[in-house]
Design a protein around this motif. Sequence first.
Motif, mmCIF file in Angstrom:
data_model
loop_
_atom_site.group_PDB
_atom_site.id
_atom_site.type_symbol
_atom_site.label_atom_id
_atom_site.label_comp_id
_atom_site.label_asym_id
_atom_site.label_seq_id
_atom_site.Cartn_x
_atom_site.Cartn_y
_atom_site.Cartn_z
ATOM 1 N N ASN A 175 0.842 -1.194 0.000
ATOM 2 C CA ASN A 175 0.000 0.000 0.000
ATOM 3 C C ASN A 175 0.882 1.250 0.000
ATOM 4 N N VAL A 176 1.168 1.754 -1.182
ATOM 5 C CA VAL A 176 2.047 2.910 -1.332
ATOM 6 C C VAL A 176 1.452 4.135 -0.652
ATOM 7 N N GLU A 177 0.167 4.361 -0.819
ATOM 8 C CA GLU A 177 -0.475 5.542 -0.243
ATOM 9 C C GLU A 177 -0.348 5.553 1.285
ATOM 10 N N GLN A 202 2.367 -0.754 -11.810
ATOM 11 C CA GLN A 202 3.019 -0.518 -10.522
ATOM 12 C C GLN A 202 2.627 0.869 -9.996
ATOM 13 N N THR A 203 2.394 0.962 -8.684
ATOM 14 C CA THR A 203 2.145 2.248 -8.036
ATOM 15 C C THR A 203 3.444 2.716 -7.407
ATOM 16 N N LYS A 232 1.968 8.103 3.611
ATOM 17 C CA LYS A 232 1.346 8.918 4.667
ATOM 18 C C LYS A 232 2.026 8.653 6.015
ATOM 19 N N GLN A 233 2.305 7.379 6.323
ATOM 20 C CA GLN A 233 2.990 7.041 7.572
ATOM 21 C C GLN A 233 4.374 7.676 7.604
ATOM 22 N N CYS A 284 7.048 1.693 -3.660
ATOM 23 C CA CYS A 284 6.388 1.109 -4.837
ATOM 24 C C CYS A 284 5.764 -0.244 -4.517
ATOM 25 N N THR A 285 4.800 -0.605 -5.316
ATOM 26 C CA THR A 285 4.265 -1.948 -5.253
ATOM 27 C C THR A 285 5.196 -2.843 -6.059
#
Length: 130
Positions: free
Chosen positions: A84-86, A110-111, A90-91, A126-127
């Motif tokens: 989970n890139v998002e 890929q994210t 954020k973390q 990245c994923t």
Amino acid sequence: MVRFGYTILYVSDVEKSIEFYEKAFSFERKFISPENDYGEIISGETTISFASKELARTNLKEGFIESRLTEKPFAIELGFITDNVEQTAKQAENSGATIIESPKQKPWGQTVAYIRDIDGFLIELCTAIN
């Protein structure tokens, strides 16, 4: 045989940098030297290490270019794979990172996001590539 063992980041405060990586990415501290000038975290197969700039100067008599948030990042990055890139971005931001490029999906699926740590080092989140 040669194998990649670790990456060492030259930082102002080894303890503070390790604390950032613990909070931002949930990596585990492996150890910090009694002099607080070198430390390692457990980050997967390859260790990420931190050396104080003072210690680095004893090893590199001609000096080095310091990483600074006020300057462009070096032409190198640490790549962290996450599901989970998002959420990871954020973390990391909540732990003191600077978001450089928000998460985007690449044409191949890929994210990817780019951040800088508290010492200015560039990190790609990245994923995995399927």
